[in-house]
Design a protein around this motif. Structure first.
Motif, PDB file in Angstrom:
ATOM      1  N   SER A  26      -2.308  -5.000  -3.618  1.00 53.03           N
ATOM      2  CA  SER A  26      -3.602  -5.675  -3.778  1.00 53.03           C
ATOM      3  C   SER A  26      -4.567  -4.777  -4.553  1.00 53.03           C
ATOM      4  CB  SER A  26      -4.169  -6.026  -2.409  1.00 53.03           C
ATOM      5  OG  SER A  26      -4.266  -4.855  -1.629  1.00 53.03           O
ATOM      6  N   GLY A  27      -4.119  -4.293  -5.699  1.00 52.98           N
ATOM      7  CA  GLY A  27      -4.978  -3.466  -6.536  1.00 52.98           C
ATOM      8  C   GLY A  27      -4.735  -1.977  -6.407  1.00 52.98           C
ATOM      9  N   GLU A  28      -4.017  -1.542  -5.378  1.00 53.89           N
ATOM     10  CA  GLU A  28      -3.730  -0.123  -5.187  1.00 53.89           C
ATOM     11  C   GLU A  28      -2.218   0.076  -5.187  1.00 53.89           C
ATOM     12  OE1 GLU A  28      -5.635   0.732  -1.468  1.00 53.89           O
ATOM     13  OE2 GLU A  28      -7.536   1.167  -2.422  1.00 53.89           O
ATOM     14  N   GLY A  29      -1.700   0.812  -6.162  1.00 49.41           N
ATOM     15  CA  GLY A  29      -0.271   1.072  -6.240  1.00 49.41           C
ATOM     16  C   GLY A  29       0.472  -0.034  -6.972  1.00 49.41           C
ATOM     17  N   THR A  30       1.771   0.174  -7.152  1.00 48.97           N
ATOM     18  CA  THR A  30       2.588  -0.804  -7.870  1.00 48.97           C
ATOM     19  C   THR A  30       3.135  -1.876  -6.932  1.00 48.97           C
ATOM     20  OG1 THR A  30       4.467   0.703  -7.642  1.00 48.97           O
ATOM     21  CG2 THR A  30       3.243   0.789  -9.713  1.00 48.97           C
ATOM     22  N   PHE A  31       3.500  -1.494  -5.708  1.00 47.78           N
ATOM     23  CA  PHE A  31       3.923  -2.440  -4.682  1.00 47.78           C
ATOM     24  C   PHE A  31       3.818  -1.754  -3.323  1.00 47.78           C
ATOM     25  CE2 PHE A  31       7.752  -0.156  -5.828  1.00 47.78           C
ATOM     26  CZ  PHE A  31       8.422   0.049  -4.633  1.00 47.78           C
ATOM     27  N   ILE A  32       3.976  -2.531  -2.262  1.00 47.26           N
ATOM     28  CA  ILE A  32       3.871  -2.010  -0.904  1.00 47.26           C
ATOM     29  C   ILE A  32       5.235  -2.129  -0.232  1.00 47.26           C
ATOM     30  CG2 ILE A  32       2.724  -2.227   1.330  1.00 47.26           C
ATOM     31  CD1 ILE A  32       0.469  -3.752  -0.186  1.00 47.26           C
ATOM     32  N   LEU A  33       5.723  -1.028   0.315  1.00 46.07           N
ATOM     33  CA  LEU A  33       6.955  -1.034   1.088  1.00 46.07           C
ATOM     34  C   LEU A  33       6.557  -1.179   2.563  1.00 46.07           C
ATOM     35  CD1 LEU A  33      10.023  -0.740   1.212  1.00 46.07           C
ATOM     36  CD2 LEU A  33       9.690   1.737   1.356  1.00 46.07           C
ATOM     37  N   THR A  34       6.981  -2.278   3.186  1.00 50.38           N
ATOM     38  CA  THR A  34       6.597  -2.600   4.556  1.00 50.38           C
ATOM     39  C   THR A  34       7.792  -2.506   5.485  1.00 50.38           C
ATOM     40  OG1 THR A  34       4.859  -4.093   3.785  1.00 50.38           O
ATOM     41  CG2 THR A  34       5.603  -4.391   6.043  1.00 50.38           C
ATOM     42  N   GLU A  35       7.610  -1.782   6.579  1.00 51.40           N
ATOM     43  CA  GLU A  35       8.622  -1.659   7.624  1.00 51.40           C
ATOM     44  C   GLU A  35       7.978  -2.141   8.919  1.00 51.40           C
ATOM     45  OE1 GLU A  35      11.208   1.941   9.677  1.00 51.40           O
ATOM     46  OE2 GLU A  35      10.035   2.324   7.886  1.00 51.40           O
TER      47      GLU A  35
END
Length: 118
Positions: A26-35
């Motif tokens: 959401s605007g920060e980083g390229t993607f979010i890795l969620t565990e």
């Protein structure tokens, strides 16, 4: 993803869920890795009263950006079958997020519900 459900009795279930996935940033980083890990207990006390307790832990790691969020939640739900087609309920969920980027928050969610089913 994993989903294991155990029914020690016909009126009671324990469920364990786990997942690891990517989400859009959401605007920060390229993607979010969620565990995520979730443990729940559903119980029918009798033919008209049921309850559900859920505990969840989730870690979001922002790839390409120095941000990690740890989110924990605990929820309780009670349902009363008022009529064969109408269930009234109440829910409470407490959520806490700790972040290394000053995005911490605590949330209390209270709900009153009505479910109509044929």
């Amino acid at each position: 993803e994993g989903d294991v459900t155990w029914s020690p009795r016909t009126y009671s279930q324990i469920q364990f869920l786990t997942s690891r996935q990517t989400n859009e940033a959401s605007g920060e980083g390229t993607f979010i890795l969620t565990e995520a890990y979730q443990l729940g207990w559903n119980h029918s006390w009798n033919s008209y009263l049921s309850s559900n307790v859920v505990a969840r832990w989730q870690r979001d790691e922002y790839q390409g950006f120095d941000r990690t969020d740890d989110t924990r939640s605990l929820g309780l739900k009670v349902g009363y079958k008022f009529r064969p087609w109408l269930t009234l309920g109440a829910e409470y969920t407490r959520t806490n997020r700790d972040s290394n980027r000053n995005n911490d928050y605590d949330k209390n969610l209270y709900l009153l519900t009505a479910t109509i089913a044929p």
